[in-house]
Design a protein around this motif. Structure first.
Motif, PDB file in Angstrom:
ATOM      1  N   THR A  63       0.848  -1.180   0.000  1.00 31.93           N
ATOM      2  CA  THR A  63       0.000   0.000   0.000  1.00 31.93           C
ATOM      3  C   THR A  63       0.888   1.235   0.000  1.00 31.93           C
ATOM      4  OG1 THR A  63      -1.722  -1.160   1.237  1.00 31.93           O
ATOM      5  CG2 THR A  63      -1.796   1.241   1.268  1.00 31.93           C
ATOM      6  N   PRO A  64       0.606   2.209  -0.863  1.00 31.94           N
ATOM      7  CA  PRO A  64       1.457   3.403  -0.908  1.00 31.94           C
ATOM      8  C   PRO A  64       1.489   4.115   0.439  1.00 31.94           C
ATOM      9  CG  PRO A  64      -0.073   3.354  -2.760  1.00 31.94           C
ATOM     10  CD  PRO A  64      -0.492   2.267  -1.830  1.00 31.94           C
ATOM     11  N   THR A  65       2.602   4.709   0.731  1.00 33.03           N
ATOM     12  CA  THR A  65       2.705   5.543   1.924  1.00 33.03           C
ATOM     13  C   THR A  65       2.365   6.979   1.536  1.00 33.03           C
ATOM     14  OG1 THR A  65       5.049   5.934   1.537  1.00 33.03           O
ATOM     15  CG2 THR A  65       4.461   4.080   2.976  1.00 33.03           C
ATOM     16  N   SER A  66       2.107   7.819   2.542  1.00 29.43           N
ATOM     17  CA  SER A  66       1.726   9.195   2.256  1.00 29.43           C
ATOM     18  C   SER A  66       2.236  10.112   3.345  1.00 29.43           C
ATOM     19  CB  SER A  66       0.203   9.319   2.160  1.00 29.43           C
ATOM     20  OG  SER A  66      -0.192  10.673   2.073  1.00 29.43           O
ATOM     21  N   SER A  67       2.568  11.332   2.941  1.00 23.19           N
ATOM     22  CA  SER A  67       2.959  12.342   3.919  1.00 23.19           C
ATOM     23  C   SER A  67       1.756  12.833   4.710  1.00 23.19           C
ATOM     24  CB  SER A  67       3.611  13.535   3.198  1.00 23.19           C
ATOM     25  OG  SER A  67       2.646  14.209   2.384  1.00 23.19           O
ATOM     26  N   GLY A  68       0.555  12.676   4.131  1.00 26.54           N
ATOM     27  CA  GLY A  68      -0.654  13.138   4.784  1.00 26.54           C
ATOM     28  C   GLY A  68      -0.861  14.634   4.703  1.00 26.54           C
ATOM     29  N   LYS A  69       0.014  15.342   4.004  1.00 24.42           N
ATOM     30  CA  LYS A  69      -0.076  16.795   3.921  1.00 24.42           C
ATOM     31  C   LYS A  69      -1.335  17.217   3.183  1.00 24.42           C
ATOM     32  CE  LYS A  69       2.427  20.878   2.244  1.00 24.42           C
ATOM     33  NZ  LYS A  69       3.610  21.387   1.506  1.00 24.42           N
ATOM     34  N   VAL A  70      -1.993  18.261   3.692  1.00 17.83           N
ATOM     35  CA  VAL A  70      -3.139  18.842   3.014  1.00 17.83           C
ATOM     36  C   VAL A  70      -2.616  19.854   1.994  1.00 17.83           C
ATOM     37  CG1 VAL A  70      -5.293  20.123   3.274  1.00 17.83           C
ATOM     38  CG2 VAL A  70      -4.567  18.529   5.065  1.00 17.83           C
ATOM     39  N   LEU A  71      -2.744  19.540   0.726  1.00 13.54           N
ATOM     40  CA  LEU A  71      -2.113  20.332  -0.316  1.00 13.54           C
ATOM     41  C   LEU A  71      -2.905  21.600  -0.634  1.00 13.54           C
ATOM     42  CD1 LEU A  71      -1.096  17.516  -2.840  1.00 13.54           C
ATOM     43  CD2 LEU A  71       0.207  18.439  -0.915  1.00 13.54           C
ATOM     44  N   SER A  72      -2.176  22.656  -0.970  1.00 12.73           N
ATOM     45  CA  SER A  72      -2.793  23.890  -1.450  1.00 12.73           C
ATOM     46  C   SER A  72      -3.181  23.703  -2.920  1.00 12.73           C
ATOM     47  CB  SER A  72      -1.811  25.053  -1.326  1.00 12.73           C
ATOM     48  OG  SER A  72      -0.705  24.853  -2.209  1.00 12.73           O
ATOM     49  N   LYS A  73      -3.879  24.680  -3.478  1.00  5.92           N
ATOM     50  CA  LYS A  73      -4.252  24.597  -4.887  1.00  5.92           C
ATOM     51  C   LYS A  73      -3.017  24.543  -5.778  1.00  5.92           C
ATOM     52  CE  LYS A  73      -7.310  26.639  -8.346  1.00  5.92           C
ATOM     53  NZ  LYS A  73      -8.405  27.597  -8.573  1.00  5.92           N
ATOM     54  N   ALA A  74      -2.006  25.342  -5.455  1.00  5.76           N
ATOM     55  CA  ALA A  74      -0.775  25.329  -6.242  1.00  5.76           C
ATOM     56  C   ALA A  74      -0.079  23.978  -6.149  1.00  5.76           C
ATOM     57  CB  ALA A  74       0.162  26.444  -5.774  1.00  5.76           C
ATOM     58  N   GLU A  75      -0.110  23.365  -4.969  1.00 11.88           N
ATOM     59  CA  GLU A  75       0.517  22.056  -4.795  1.00 11.88           C
ATOM     60  C   GLU A  75      -0.272  20.971  -5.508  1.00 11.88           C
ATOM     61  OE1 GLU A  75       2.744  22.655  -0.494  1.00 11.88           O
ATOM     62  OE2 GLU A  75       0.575  22.316  -0.543  1.00 11.88           O
ATOM     63  N   LEU A  76      -1.598  21.074  -5.509  1.00  7.44           N
ATOM     64  CA  LEU A  76      -2.404  20.110  -6.261  1.00  7.44           C
ATOM     65  C   LEU A  76      -2.094  20.210  -7.752  1.00  7.44           C
ATOM     66  CD1 LEU A  76      -5.975  20.353  -4.645  1.00  7.44           C
ATOM     67  CD2 LEU A  76      -4.401  18.407  -4.530  1.00  7.44           C
ATOM     68  N   ALA A  77      -1.940  21.432  -8.235  1.00  6.55           N
ATOM     69  CA  ALA A  77      -1.631  21.626  -9.654  1.00  6.55           C
ATOM     70  C   ALA A  77      -0.303  20.969 -10.019  1.00  6.55           C
ATOM     71  CB  ALA A  77      -1.599  23.114  -9.978  1.00  6.55           C
ATOM     72  N   LYS A  78       0.654  20.984  -9.101  1.00  2.00           N
ATOM     73  CA  LYS A  78       1.964  20.384  -9.362  1.00  2.00           C
ATOM     74  C   LYS A  78       1.894  18.868  -9.442  1.00  2.00           C
ATOM     75  CE  LYS A  78       4.888  24.057  -7.441  1.00  2.00           C
ATOM     76  NZ  LYS A  78       5.871  24.418  -6.397  1.00  2.00           N
ATOM     77  N   VAL A  79       0.981  18.244  -8.682  1.00  2.00           N
ATOM     78  CA  VAL A  79       0.909  16.782  -8.692  1.00  2.00           C
ATOM     79  C   VAL A  79      -0.120  16.267  -9.691  1.00  2.00           C
ATOM     80  CG1 VAL A  79       1.681  16.622  -6.299  1.00  2.00           C
ATOM     81  CG2 VAL A  79      -0.780  16.626  -6.793  1.00  2.00           C
ATOM     82  N   ALA A  80      -0.885  17.163 -10.325  1.00  2.00           N
ATOM     83  CA  ALA A  80      -1.835  16.732 -11.352  1.00  2.00           C
ATOM     84  C   ALA A  80      -1.090  16.228 -12.578  1.00  2.00           C
ATOM     85  CB  ALA A  80      -2.753  17.892 -11.735  1.00  2.00           C
TER      86      ALA A  80
END
Length: 259
Positions: A63-80
């Protein structure tokens, strides 16, 4: 059913999710006499929900691990996803921007499904990014693959709550549901669970049968969660009543980018 070009399908898909209802239907929920087709893609099961899947399908090795960080809109755009990360697919900002739908469920149990149809999963997101993904190798074809992707970030465990609530609603609303909006009432005549390949820390896939201009329209959704981020994938079939295919390579590539 009237044939639609890919361009019209892309526009209608956006409108169906982000601006208006999928259209009124004269059928009451649960009375759809047409059997939907099945996807030609290999079946899988939804992660962390053995009851929904086929026991013959092996579980993920990890199962993938996660930082659990709540991403900002700019951060979501980077991982899209971006153009070029999956062969043949072009990724663009979704037409209509941040506009979401206004449908309201007449049945409280079905509210989580309606929130997803509106492009605004509940509990409300801290940030949201919309993308449209099109298979350029199919350009010019009536059945060109057009996928809507919505990335949302959620604080305080609400990402997990979204997955629980949607999973419960799929079961509770199998016979369909009705909604109302500023554009009038709409009927969705069937909800059924789909066994698509797993992704992220947990995922769920299902089909909702809607209606546009009196035609039955199968809508497929897959929600994928990793940490505090949920990605909603949406694809529709405007040509016939067969279950549309959601490309597994898109889902897996996007899931791999989630922190």
């Amino acid at each position: 059913m009237k044939a639609r070009t890919a361009a019209m399908a892309a526009t209608t898909a956006v409108l169906c999710l982000a601006a208006v209802a999928c259209g009124p239907s004269d059928d009451e929920p649960g009375n759809d006499g047409k059997g939907a087709g099945t996807s030609a893609r290999p079946s899988g099961t939804d992660a962390q929900d053995p009851a929904a899947g086929d026991s013959a399908v092996p579980a993920p090795t990890s199962t993938p691990t996660s930082s659990g960080k709540v991403l900002s809109k700019a951060e979501l755009a980077k991982v899209a996803l971006t153009t070029g990360e999956v062969a043949h697919y072009e990724v663009t900002p979704m037409q209509g921007g941040d506009e979401t739908g206004t449908e309201k469920s007449e049945n409280e149990d079905c509210r989580p499904l309606v929130a997803v149809i509106n492009g605004a999963p509940e509990p409300a997101a801290a940030a949201t990014v919309f993308r449209t993904v099109m298979d350029k190798s199919e350009e010019g074809q009536d059945d060109q693959t057009v996928v809507t992707e919505i990335l949302t970030s959620h604080p305080d465990g609400s990402a997990q709550q979204i997955m629980r609530d949607v999973r419960d609603a799929v079961h509770a609303c199998a016979g369909g549901f009705r909604t109302s909006s500023e554009d009038g009432p709409s009927s969705y005549t069937q909800v059924k669970r789909l066994n698509l390949p797993r992704a992220g820390q947990e995922s769920i896939a299902y089909q909702v049968t809607g209606s546009i201009e009196g035609d039955k329209v199968p809508l497929v959704f897959q929600l994928v969660r990793t940490g505090s981020t949920v990605v909603t994938f949406y694809v529709a079939n405007f040509l016939d009543t067969k279950t549309p295919q959601l490309p597994a390579e898109l889902v897996s590539a996007q899931a791999a980018k989630l922190p």
